[in-house]
Design an enzyme around this catalytic site. Sequence first.
Site, PDB file in Angstrom:
ATOM      1  CG  HIS A 238      -0.358  -0.117   2.576  1.00 24.98           C
ATOM      2  ND1 HIS A 238       0.174  -1.077   2.929  1.00 24.98           N
ATOM      3  CD2 HIS A 238      -0.032   0.617   3.522  1.00 24.98           C
ATOM      4  CE1 HIS A 238       0.563  -1.166   4.154  1.00 24.98           C
ATOM      5  NE2 HIS A 238       0.732   0.323   4.504  1.00 24.98           N
TER       6      HIS A 238
ATOM      7  CG  HIS B 251       0.981   5.350   4.081  1.00 25.39           C
ATOM      8  ND1 HIS B 251       0.264   5.371   5.249  1.00 25.39           N
ATOM      9  CD2 HIS B 251       1.649   4.153   4.287  1.00 25.39           C
ATOM     10  CE1 HIS B 251       0.379   4.188   6.061  1.00 25.39           C
ATOM     11  NE2 HIS B 251       1.319   3.722   5.346  1.00 25.39           N
TER      12      HIS B 251
END
Length: 140
Positions: A98, A100
């Site tokens: 992922h 951010h």
Amino acid sequence: MTTIFTRIVSGELPAAKVYEDDLTLAFLDINPASRGHSLVICKPELASLLDLSDALLVATARTTQRVAQALMRALVPDGFNIVQNNGAAAGQVVFHYHVHIIPRWAGDAALSPWRPGSADQSQLIADAALIREQLVGGSV
Ligand code: 5GP
């Protein structure tokens, strides 16, 4: 092991979703560093940047840019940080790739990515050579 993000992808767990396509999903971080802090994930359950195919790299980069553009228009921050943790030593807690996106406002204290250190030039040259030896293709 099924990650918490896979459970969000499947709909088993709720999330404040902002964007979805075949390969990626973006939603707001449950413990945001700033208003609008978003996470862009690849849907396949792959732990780190090192595991992504070319197609997933392109897809996550494209979604990251699209969500950042939307965030800039929606919340009008002064800038944003992109943070991507790989490995526990780097602060990764959820082992499902992922990115951010952390909106920033002038003077906020949302995040301090690193403390600049110092290095001597010979160390920089030696380390660059070590890394170059491991790269296939390209030249400098
Ligand atoms: P990491 O430290 O692995 O780079 O970041 C993981 C992020 O996932 C953290 O910022 C954390 O707040 C967020 N997170 C963990 N569990 C959930 C969840 O169930 N829902 C959402 N929306 N974010 C989560």
